[in-house]
Scaffold this motif. Structure first.
Motif, PDB file in Angstrom:
ATOM      1  N   ASN A   1       0.840  -1.199   0.000  1.00 47.39           N
ATOM      2  CA  ASN A   1       0.000   0.000   0.000  1.00 47.39           C
ATOM      3  C   ASN A   1       0.880   1.256   0.000  1.00 47.39           C
ATOM      4  N   GLU A   2       0.243   2.418   0.070  1.00 48.13           N
ATOM      5  CA  GLU A   2       0.969   3.688  -0.010  1.00 48.13           C
ATOM      6  C   GLU A   2       1.737   4.031   1.265  1.00 48.13           C
TER       7      GLU A   2
ATOM      8  N   SER B   1      -4.281  14.996  -2.532  1.00 50.08           N
ATOM      9  CA  SER B   1      -4.494  13.565  -2.733  1.00 50.08           C
ATOM     10  C   SER B   1      -5.828  13.081  -2.160  1.00 50.08           C
TER      11      SER B   1
ATOM     12  N   LYS C   1      -6.190  11.610   0.561  1.00 54.63           N
ATOM     13  CA  LYS C   1      -5.931  10.401   1.338  1.00 54.63           C
ATOM     14  C   LYS C   1      -5.254  10.776   2.647  1.00 54.63           C
ATOM     15  N   ASN C   2      -5.201   9.815   3.555  1.00 54.98           N
ATOM     16  CA  ASN C   2      -4.466  10.033   4.797  1.00 54.98           C
ATOM     17  C   ASN C   2      -2.984  10.210   4.479  1.00 54.98           C
TER      18      ASN C   2
ATOM     19  N   ASN D   1       0.712   9.659   3.887  1.00 53.33           N
ATOM     20  CA  ASN D   1       1.429   8.450   3.494  1.00 53.33           C
ATOM     21  C   ASN D   1       2.736   8.842   2.808  1.00 53.33           C
TER      22      ASN D   1
ATOM     23  N   SER E   1       2.012  11.278  -0.177  1.00 52.45           N
ATOM     24  CA  SER E   1       1.313  12.545   0.046  1.00 52.45           C
ATOM     25  C   SER E   1       2.304  13.651   0.406  1.00 52.45           C
TER      26      SER E   1
END
Length: 160
Positions: free
Chosen positions: A37-38, A57, A59-60, A62, A65
């Motif tokens: 995963n990222e 992004s 997203k959380n 990572n 990001s």
């Protein structure tokens, strides 16, 4: 010509997927906590971070990001690394110190929420009095960043 390019891209894509498959298998064998995963790239593992205000992004935090501050663990070298975003321009040094203190406060909250000690002492005897952004523990990494922020702000806010 375009057909040749399409064929080339098709095979490059397939080769990339095969390489990725074997890379993931290798990492899972070497690092039992590895996930595809990222938050994981080869030996690197994202531990924590605070998004930059301009991260798009969705997203959380990572490894991919844009983070104002982030902790990454290198499993191979057994070191934690701290990264901070420094591509912001501030009107004055007070703005820089406010930014650094905000990052430090976020790091402090992370330490408290995860039960890490904030009492790691900098070893002056045979130590390395320079900014070090990697350490063998998160506590040591925190202390290094604390010394940097406090020293930076004291030097520039106090006019030294």
């Amino acid at each position: 010509m375009t057909i040749l390019k399409s064929v080339k891209w098709f095979f490059e894509d397939k080769l990339g997927k095969v390489q990725h498959y074997f890379e993931v298998k290798k990492c899972k064998r070497l690092y039992p906590d590895y996930e595809d995963n990222e938050r994981n790239i080869r030996s690197l593992k994202h531990i924590w971070g605070i998004h930059s205000w301009d991260d798009l992004s969705g997203k959380n935090s990572n490894l991919y990001s844009m983070n104002d501050i982030g902790i990454t663990y290198d499993r191979k070298n057994k070191l934690y690394m701290l990264g901070i975003e420094t591509h912001y321009m501030f009107k004055n040094l007070n703005g820089e110190c406010t930014y650094l203190k905000d990052l430090f406060n976020a790091f402090t909250t992370f330490m408290d929420e995860n039960g890490y000690s904030k009492e790691c002492r900098f070893p002056l005897f045979c130590g390395t009095p320079t900014l070090i952004n990697s350490a063998e523990s998160i506590e040591e990494l925190y202390t290094n960043f604390k010394l940097f922020v406090l020293g930076y702000c004291a030097a520039y806010e106090g006019g030294i």
